[in-house]
Design a protein around this motif. Structure first.
Motif, short mmCIF file in Angstrom:
data_model
loop_
_atom_site.label_atom_id
_atom_site.label_comp_id
_atom_site.label_asym_id
_atom_site.label_seq_id
_atom_site.Cartn_x
_atom_site.Cartn_y
_atom_site.Cartn_z
N TYR A 174 0.80 -1.28 0.10
CA TYR A 174 0.08 -0.10 0.09
C TYR A 174 0.78 1.19 -0.14
CZ TYR A 174 -3.74 3.16 1.63
OH TYR A 174 -4.58 4.26 1.60
N PRO A 218 1.49 4.52 -4.65
CA PRO A 218 1.70 5.92 -5.48
C PRO A 218 2.89 5.63 -6.46
CG PRO A 218 1.56 6.50 -3.21
CD PRO A 218 1.79 5.08 -3.38
N GLN A 275 0.22 8.17 2.60
CA GLN A 275 -0.89 7.42 2.23
C GLN A 275 -1.83 7.48 3.29
OE1 GLN A 275 -1.45 6.76 -1.03
NE2 GLN A 275 -0.92 4.40 -0.95
N THR A 296 5.07 8.39 3.52
CA THR A 296 4.60 8.39 2.10
C THR A 296 3.14 9.28 1.94
OG1 THR A 296 2.85 6.40 2.31
CG2 THR A 296 5.26 5.94 1.94
#
Length: 230
Positions: free
Chosen positions: A21, A25, A75, A73
């Motif tokens: 996950y 990106p 996320q 990140t």
């Protein structure tokens, strides 16, 4: 096999892997790069005997990793995941159903990676149980796939294709020298020998920097083109 002897980025991953996950990106940036073919290999991290159920210990194990991923990140991790799904003691964590769903989406419309992205958001943001058929059917519908056809393809995949895919993906991981999920491997043709060459790419420096990763891959494509010309 790659089409027209094109450069290929192999992505070895699992739909229930937190660091996959984190790499989402980077995968999206790679998919947007012209001239680069993506082939995916889902390794069944939580399949078969490795299948788990959610427990308080599991929540305590994954949350520090998830928090690190979010910080590194950007996320998103939703409250429905942290305080919903991870508190559903006894809920099943099984990689096989979402992998079968990806294979179904790929067989229908070449949309396996689109399904992966949707399933990851459903799990990590929306706190949905992506090991359940009803959720997978709903995600397929959200992607515009016919539910009846999706279910048929899903059942076919579960009957054998998924197990073979997982086995082959694990062979890819071992052959690449990867230490786990996710692993990226860049494959291209060497012009001098005419042979296909596969090189593992360290994604670590690029986590949180998909633009830099895309430029790194673009340079790899240019070098592969030079190599193909001998």
């Amino acid at each position: 096999m790659p089409s027209n002897n094109a450069p290929v980025l192999h992505y070895i991953f699992d739909p229930l892997c937190g660091w996959c996950y984190a790499a989402a990106p980077l995968l999206a940036a790679a998919r947007a790069l012209p001239g680069l073919e993506i082939q995916w290999h889902a390794g069944g991290m939580l399949s078969g005997p490795a299948r788990r159920t959610i427990t308080p210990d599991w929540r305590a194990h994954v949350m520090p990793h998830d928090e690190r991923i979010a910080k590194l990140t950007g996320q998103p991790f939703g409250d429905a995941y942290y305080n919903g799904l991870l508190n559903q003691v006894g809920a099943t964590l099984d990689s096989t159903p979402p992998i079968a769903a990806m294979l179904a989406a790929e067989a229908m419309d070449g949309r396996g990676l689109d399904f992966l992205a949707r399933a990851q958001a459903a799990h990590y943001v929306e706190g949905r149980q992506i090991a359940t058929l009803a959720v997978l059917q709903a995600l397929a519908h959200e992607l515009g796939l016919d539910t009846l056809s999706f279910t048929t393809h899903y059942e076919i995949a579960l009957a054998g294709d998924t197990a073979r895919h997982i086995e082959e993906s694990r062979e890819w991981l071992q052959a690449s020298g990867g230490q786990g999920f996710p692993t990226f491997v860049f494959e291209f043709t060497d012009g001098a020998s005419g042979r296909r060459v596969a090189q593992r790419i360290d994604m670590g420096p690029w986590l949180g920097n998909p633009t830099g990763w895309q430029e790194h891959l673009r340079q790899g494509l240019a070098a592969a083109e030079d190599a193909a010309q001998g």
